[in-house]
Design a protein around this motif. Structure first.
Motif, PDB file in Angstrom:
ATOM      1  N   PRO A  17       0.790  -0.984  -0.080  1.00 57.92           N
ATOM      2  CA  PRO A  17      -0.316  -0.066  -0.065  1.00 57.92           C
ATOM      3  C   PRO A  17       0.931   1.506   0.354  1.00 57.92           C
ATOM      4  O   PRO A  17       0.351   1.990  -0.717  1.00 57.92           O
ATOM      5  CB  PRO A  17      -0.775   0.095   1.666  1.00 57.92           C
ATOM      6  N   LEU A  18       1.992   1.550   0.964  1.00 56.76           N
ATOM      7  CA  LEU A  18       2.547   1.658   0.691  1.00 56.76           C
ATOM      8  C   LEU A  18       3.295   2.853  -0.337  1.00 56.76           C
ATOM      9  O   LEU A  18       3.066   3.650  -0.669  1.00 56.76           O
ATOM     10  CB  LEU A  18       4.250   1.917   1.905  1.00 56.76           C
ATOM     11  N   PHE A  21       0.590   4.744  -2.371  1.00 60.29           N
ATOM     12  CA  PHE A  21       0.654   5.486  -2.284  1.00 60.29           C
ATOM     13  C   PHE A  21       1.638   6.351  -2.631  1.00 60.29           C
ATOM     14  O   PHE A  21       1.479   7.416  -3.461  1.00 60.29           O
ATOM     15  CB  PHE A  21       0.466   5.888  -1.004  1.00 60.29           C
ATOM     16  N   LEU A  22       3.159   5.772  -2.666  1.00 57.40           N
ATOM     17  CA  LEU A  22       4.238   6.396  -3.310  1.00 57.40           C
ATOM     18  C   LEU A  22       4.094   7.685  -4.566  1.00 57.40           C
ATOM     19  O   LEU A  22       3.859   8.477  -5.236  1.00 57.40           O
ATOM     20  CB  LEU A  22       4.784   6.221  -3.257  1.00 57.40           C
ATOM     21  N   LEU A  23       3.636   5.851  -5.347  1.00 61.25           N
ATOM     22  CA  LEU A  23       3.784   6.128  -6.820  1.00 61.25           C
ATOM     23  C   LEU A  23       2.325   6.284  -7.898  1.00 61.25           C
ATOM     24  O   LEU A  23       2.912   7.030  -8.319  1.00 61.25           O
ATOM     25  CB  LEU A  23       4.338   4.164  -7.958  1.00 61.25           C
ATOM     26  N   THR A  24       1.018   5.815  -6.522  1.00 62.67           N
ATOM     27  CA  THR A  24       0.604   6.662  -7.290  1.00 62.67           C
ATOM     28  C   THR A  24      -0.584   7.814  -6.895  1.00 62.67           C
ATOM     29  O   THR A  24      -1.608   8.657  -8.175  1.00 62.67           O
ATOM     30  CB  THR A  24      -0.683   5.435  -7.991  1.00 62.67           C
ATOM     31  N   PHE A 118     -10.257   3.015   2.633  1.00 59.46           N
ATOM     32  CA  PHE A 118     -10.858   2.332   2.833  1.00 59.46           C
ATOM     33  C   PHE A 118      -9.706   1.299   3.201  1.00 59.46           C
ATOM     34  O   PHE A 118      -9.416   0.536   5.096  1.00 59.46           O
ATOM     35  CB  PHE A 118     -11.586   1.408   2.485  1.00 59.46           C
ATOM     36  N   GLY A 119      -8.726   0.742   2.395  1.00 59.41           N
ATOM     37  CA  GLY A 119      -8.200  -0.267   2.587  1.00 59.41           C
ATOM     38  C   GLY A 119      -6.607   0.162   3.956  1.00 59.41           C
ATOM     39  O   GLY A 119      -6.747  -0.601   5.015  1.00 59.41           O
ATOM     40  N   LEU A 120      -6.020   1.375   3.609  1.00 61.16           N
ATOM     41  CA  LEU A 120      -5.221   1.787   4.965  1.00 61.16           C
ATOM     42  C   LEU A 120      -5.823   1.895   6.359  1.00 61.16           C
ATOM     43  O   LEU A 120      -5.289   1.333   6.802  1.00 61.16           O
ATOM     44  CB  LEU A 120      -4.581   3.477   4.182  1.00 61.16           C
ATOM     45  N   MET A 121      -7.312   2.568   6.194  1.00 64.79           N
ATOM     46  CA  MET A 121      -7.317   2.838   7.560  1.00 64.79           C
ATOM     47  C   MET A 121      -7.676   1.358   8.013  1.00 64.79           C
ATOM     48  O   MET A 121      -7.775   1.622   9.528  1.00 64.79           O
ATOM     49  CB  MET A 121      -8.555   4.066   7.576  1.00 64.79           C
TER      50      MET A 121
ATOM     51  N   PHE B 694       8.409  -5.456   0.196  1.00 65.90           N
ATOM     52  CA  PHE B 694       8.271  -3.758  -0.138  1.00 65.90           C
ATOM     53  C   PHE B 694       8.776  -3.749  -1.270  1.00 65.90           C
ATOM     54  O   PHE B 694       8.158  -3.083  -2.394  1.00 65.90           O
ATOM     55  CB  PHE B 694       8.980  -3.204   1.188  1.00 65.90           C
ATOM     56  N   LEU B 695      10.079  -3.958  -1.713  1.00 63.55           N
ATOM     57  CA  LEU B 695      10.830  -3.562  -3.211  1.00 63.55           C
ATOM     58  C   LEU B 695      10.223  -4.394  -4.241  1.00 63.55           C
ATOM     59  O   LEU B 695      10.047  -4.123  -4.940  1.00 63.55           O
ATOM     60  CB  LEU B 695      12.061  -3.829  -3.141  1.00 63.55           C
ATOM     61  N   VAL B 696      10.428  -5.478  -3.375  1.00 65.85           N
ATOM     62  CA  VAL B 696       8.671  -6.383  -4.930  1.00 65.85           C
ATOM     63  C   VAL B 696       7.924  -5.221  -5.495  1.00 65.85           C
ATOM     64  O   VAL B 696       7.898  -4.890  -6.201  1.00 65.85           O
ATOM     65  CB  VAL B 696       8.317  -7.543  -4.967  1.00 65.85           C
ATOM     66  N   SER B 697       6.997  -4.917  -4.500  1.00 69.12           N
ATOM     67  CA  SER B 697       5.849  -4.016  -4.279  1.00 69.12           C
ATOM     68  C   SER B 697       6.233  -3.195  -5.626  1.00 69.12           C
ATOM     69  O   SER B 697       5.307  -2.327  -6.023  1.00 69.12           O
ATOM     70  CB  SER B 697       4.882  -3.657  -3.736  1.00 69.12           C
ATOM     71  N   MET B 698       7.113  -2.463  -4.993  1.00 68.06           N
ATOM     72  CA  MET B 698       7.676  -0.943  -5.450  1.00 68.06           C
ATOM     73  C   MET B 698       7.883  -0.979  -6.953  1.00 68.06           C
ATOM     74  O   MET B 698       7.664   0.128  -7.577  1.00 68.06           O
ATOM     75  CB  MET B 698       8.713  -0.187  -5.238  1.00 68.06           C
ATOM     76  N   VAL B 699       8.698  -1.868  -7.114  1.00 60.92           N
ATOM     77  CA  VAL B 699       8.621  -1.958  -8.464  1.00 60.92           C
ATOM     78  C   VAL B 699       7.589  -2.920  -9.377  1.00 60.92           C
ATOM     79  O   VAL B 699       7.505  -2.075 -10.428  1.00 60.92           O
ATOM     80  CB  VAL B 699       9.792  -3.035  -8.422  1.00 60.92           C
ATOM     81  N   SER B 700       6.518  -3.394  -9.100  1.00 64.43           N
ATOM     82  CA  SER B 700       5.536  -4.129  -9.651  1.00 64.43           C
ATOM     83  C   SER B 700       4.564  -2.600  -9.907  1.00 64.43           C
ATOM     84  O   SER B 700       4.121  -2.248 -11.454  1.00 64.43           O
ATOM     85  CB  SER B 700       4.460  -5.410  -9.202  1.00 64.43           C
TER      86      SER B 700
END
Lengths: 255, 727
Positions: A17-18, A21-24, A118-121, B694-700
């Motif tokens: 989820p982080l 959040f960060l990327l989108t 919703f999911g994050l909370m 975390f790394l895998v999800s960042m890349v995906s």
């Protein structure tokens, strides 16, 4: 069990989820605001569940009772936020005229953001207590509790966060297009996964596999449905894998 | 952007989340993992410092975590050298607790804590180390001994305290906890047996404990006091406090500096007979300092003798040359004679019993006492350990040939069937007398004790010097041998003192004080919830013993850094036993009004001290029915070391050893909890999994986001790409 477990569990549960959040979301302030709004709506549903739990004193010890109504309240508030955003659609579009945001142009992005909120909370509430306990030097096990409690909790939390995100997309789209079986699917899937988690407290952890695997199965199902509903296609995915990265659309040239 | 509206409720609900978390559900998981011990059940070894060294124990700031292992014999220490599951916290069999054991544990390098269970019951009942155990060294107070560097000094071969381990004066970098509750120690033993079975080999998860007793002071007293007195901080921090309490004194006759004619008179030389004993005890562990043989037997005998003397001397006249008798209770003697050093220091400066600085104030308009110094003291009789645990013989240690005193003591002992012997060892034992003699070498001194060349009590200055060990039981009444013996000693002492002061023989019998002695022994060594303490207390319904939780343990007899309940209560007992009831000139029946009227009599004079006490027959259970105002000549004086007084501290050479320089460290929390500790490899695996996810999800997610246009071609929304592409 020390800081290792704390960070390991936190990253397992909140890593994806982080990243999402960060990327989108983090680049768009309007998305952040909608995210927080939807998180607040989830909190309201929790408040209502808590009031019910406090009010119905004889059933306080019955986890199942509180759980069933909590699921219903969460879905109810998902409906509420849908209605709120739907009614306020024109006004919000006007308000964000000058902003460079796609959220009100593309309904699915809005639904995705709401689902993620919703999911994050929900994920925060599930795991923060467990994370706080994991920071000290001790671990569970004095009374026969399972030792992998922390990592299993994180894995379940990750599942729930992603499920909420998918369900957000499916729910909103189903109400937009009137395909109410998808609405039913969301509610039933939510109830199924939550009730399945009740099995976790039995047999000191031996039923963990029986709850995690079906939950992840439901997750895969929900994600596939959500992608389909949002207009995704298998062909598109193949194209991205093969010749991905170009980021431009092939448009039929006008003759 | 005015879209901050949803942020406010979101933030407030996050606050609600925190509050909810803190209140109820968040602690349940912690309760399943950790078993906390009530801090009141933990008696921890703590840090003290003097001019040159640190002694005691401390833990790391967050506490010391270690795998709990039980060590039954000293040979088993070798298990602790295995570093695989280190560090360890050791639960020791009390029988092997000794200097050798702790040195061995320190040497392994893997011990982060020691737990000592009690011997009052349970698995290790009665397992006092043989042939004896003492926290103190074999030569107590050797640094300030009168015989230091002389032929009579205390050495390994001629030790006063042969079972002395010296553990009190050593410094450990791990905590040592004494747990008096036998259920707790039994649980710990079971935990270590169940999860940490050595016979089948140790394997994770293991039963572990965390001991937390971080001490703030370090290095030595000078450094610590300097750090505590830094004035350049808005929030000043204290790191240590000097040991300080009060010495108590009682003059049998009132001393008024102003005569009827209006002239002032000072005390005459060699006119006061001094009887003294110690008030304090010593152990390594906080709040466990209750000593039966030392100091309680001496203390109780002195209180009883003071009562007898005060009653008799009210009707007798002093002989020529004698003006008064002073009973003295000295505090802090376990720490290089702190109390007596301060007493002598004050006497030399003319500030005993209090400073007579009369300039500009009328504090003493209605009477003040003349000062007293060492030249005014005629004879000193000190009481040491008096229990008849080993034998009923009383030994006399003397200095400067006080044949008169010795003769009287022998006479009255014969009359009362008490066996007296002159000690064969010429040196006086460690005592307040040594401090007096170092300043006034020709003082006639007699020291009474139950030992000759070395202590007969095997548990001097340890947690084992209890009523249970000496077989004292209050219900056996005043006729039990111990009480009868102490009553005899008190009577002999009283008759001697009266005879020395007035040349008259008083007809006293031990029956007059045996009940009192029985009560006092109960109060000081078994429980402070006793009749004597009820009588000798103020009727204030919010103070001890009328309010607060009922205590069922005795007051710790540690000198401490603040006035202790032990000293305060002893002063009241002394006032009750030796004071006279005075009528008040007001007829209110309200006790608090009477108390105010009584206490105002203390103002502007220092000849008498007035106190408002309940007294005998004035209470019923926990309800006070009446009280009286007592006029007494009991006073107290500061017992902190002279090194900490205003004039001396700035220029004092802390390494000189001229005065005792003991301070006590400050600490924030002392806690203990037990839990199961998991495999560290498992922890590292979990971290690895988390980082990988975390790394895998960042890349995906990055990949999906980049190809979103391709993956979602039919998402059917407007795109504003560039501006010239519109569907």
């Amino acid at each position: 069990m020390t800081a290792y477990t704390f960070f390991g569990c936190a990253l397992t549960a909140y890593g994806t989820p982080l990243a999402m959040f960060l990327l989108t979301i983090s680049s768009d302030p309007v998305k952040i605001i909608i995210l927080i709004l939807s998180a607040f709506f989830w909190l309201l549903s929790l408040l209502l569940s808590a009031i019910l739990w406090t009010a119905v004193i004889p059933l306080k010890e019955e986890l199942a009772f509180g759980l069933v109504f909590s699921v219903l309240f969460q879905e109810f508030f998902r409906l509420l936020i849908y209605l709120l955003l739907d009614r306020a659609d024109t006004y919000l579009k006007k308000l964000t005229e000058t902003e460079e945001t796609q959220i009100f142009a593309n309904k699915h992005i809005l639904a995705y953001v709401v689902g993620l909120g919703f999911g994050l909370m929900s994920g925060a509430f599930s795991l923060v207590n467990v994370l706080a306990a994991s920071l000290g030097p001790g671990t569970l096990g004095f009374n026969g509790e399972p030792h992998n409690f922390f990592i299993v909790s994180s894995v379940m939390t990750l599942c729930m966060i992603l499920l909420h995100t998918s369900w957000g997309v499916i729910f909103f789209s189903s109400l937009d297009t009137g395909t109410y079986w998808q609405t039913g699917f969301v509610i039933i899937a939510h109830m199924f996964v939550s009730c399945l988690s009740l099995l976790n407290s039995y047999n000191s952890g031996s039923l963990y596999a029986a709850t995690i695997l079906p939950s992840y199965l439901v997750l895969v199902l929900s994600m596939v449905l959500a992608v389909k509903v949002a207009g995704g296609s298998l062909g598109g995915l193949k194209a991205a894998v093969v010749g991905g990265g170009r980021g431009n659309v092939e448009v039929q040239a006008e003759q | 952007m005015t879209m901050t509206l949803p942020l406010l409720p979101a933030l407030s609900s996050l606050l609600l989340l925190l509050l909810y978390c803190l209140s109820v559900s968040c602690s349940r998981l912690k309760e399943q993992i950790y078993q906390d011990l009530d801090p009141k059940q933990i008696k921890s070894c703590f840090r003290r410092l003097n001019g040159t060294t640190t002694i005691g124990c401390t833990s790391e700031r967050g506490g010391n975590v270690g795998v709990l292992l039980f060590v039954d014999t000293i040979a088993e220490i070798t298990i602790l050298e295995d570093p695989t599951f280190a560090p360890y916290v050791v639960l020791v069999n009390p029988e092997i607790y000794s200097d050798a054991l702790l040195t061995g544990l320190e040497a392994t390098g893997h011990v982060t804590g020691v737990i000592l269970p009690s011997v009052t019951g349970g698995r290790w009942a009665g397992k006092v180390p043989q042939p004896g155990y003492s926290d103190d060294s074999i030569c107590p107070n050797s640094a300030t001994s009168l015989y230091k560097n002389t032929s009579e000094q205390c050495t390994q071969g001629s030790a006063w305290n042969t079972p002395g381990s010296g553990l009190m004066w050593r410094s450990f970098n791990f905590p040592i906890f004494y747990l008096p509750d036998t259920t707790t120690t039994e649980d710990l033993y079971t935990c270590s047996l169940t999860h940490n079975n050595l016979t089948s080999g140790l394997s994770w998860p293991l039963c572990s404990v965390q001991l937390s007793s971080n001490m703030h002071a370090a290095s030595d007293s000078q450094t610590c006091m300097r750090r505590s007195n830094l004035l350049n901080n808005l929030t000043p921090q204290q790191f240590c406090d000097p040991l300080s309490d009060s010495n108590l004194h009682y003059f049998v006759s009132a001393r008024n500096r102003t005569q009827e004619s209006g002239d002032t008179r000072e005390s005459s030389p060699a006119s006061v007979i001094l009887v003294s004993t110690r008030l304090d005890a010593l152990t390594m562990f906080d709040q466990t300092e209750v000593g039966f043989d030392s100091p309680t037997t001496g203390l109780v005998a002195l209180l009883a003798a003071a009562k007898l003397v005060s009653e008799k001397m009210s009707s007798l006249a002093y002989r020529d040359g004698v003006e008064n008798i002073m009973f003295l209770l000295v505090n802090g003697e376990a720490f290089d004679n702190t109390g007596s050093s301060r007493l002598v220091f004050d006497m030399e400066r003319g500030e005993f019993p209090h400073s007579l600085d009369l300039s500009g104030t009328d504090d003493f308009a209605n009477g003040t006492q003349p000062t007293l110094n060492l030249t005014n003291i005629r004879t000193m009789i000190e009481l040491g350990q008096l229990s008849n645990y080993s034998s009923s013989t009383l030994f006399l240690h003397t200095e400067n040939n006080p044949t008169g005193v010795v003769g009287q003591i022998e006479k009255f002992s014969r009359q009362n069937n008490l066996t007296i012997k002159k000690a064969t060892r010429t040196a006086i034992p460690p005592s307040s007398a040594q401090t007096f003699l170092s300043t006034s070498p020709s003082l006639h001194t007699v020291f009474l004790s139950n030992y000759d060349t070395s202590y007969t009590t095997p548990v001097y200055h340890s947690v084992y010097d209890t009523a249970q060990y000496h077989n004292y039981n209050h219900t056996q009444g005043p006729d039990q041998p111990l009480v009868a013996h102490l009553a005899k000693v008190a009577v002999v002492l009283a008759q001697t003192v009266i005879s020395l002061a007035s040349e008259q023989e008083a007809d006293l019998s031990p029956d007059q004080v045996s009940t009192l002695i029985n009560e006092l022994l109960q109060c000081y060594t078994v429980s402070a919830n006793c009749s004597m303490f009820h009588e000798a207390s103020s009727p204030n319904p919010e103070s001890f013993p009328w309010a607060g939780k009922t205590v069922n343990t005795p007051f710790p007899q540690y000198v401490g850094v603040n006035p202790s309940p032990h000293t305060l209560q002893t002063r009241k007992v002394l006032q009750l036993l030796t004071g006279e009831k005075t009528p008040l000139d007001q007829n209110s029946t309200d006790l608090s009004d009477q108390q105010t009227a009584c206490l105002t009599k203390n103002s502007q004079q220092s000849v008498y001290s007035y106190t408002f006490l309940v007294g005998p027959g004035c209470y019923n259970g926990s309800h006070v029915t009446c009280a009286s105002c007592y006029q007494t000549t009991v006073g107290q004086s500061e017992a902190s070391s002279p090194a900490f007084t205003a004039g001396v501290m700035e220029s004092y050479d802390w390494t000189s050893g001229q005065y005792p320089t003991w301070t006590e460290s400050i600490w924030k929390e002392i806690s203990f909890r037990s839990f199961l500790q998991g495999d560290p490899a498992h922890d590292q695996l979990v971290l690895g999994v988390g980082v990988a996810v975390f790394l895998v999800s960042m890349v995906s997610v990055w990949w999906v986001e980049k190809n979103a246009v391709l993956i979602f071609p039919h998402s059917g929304g407007d795109y504003r790409l560039g501006g010239n592409l519109d569907t």
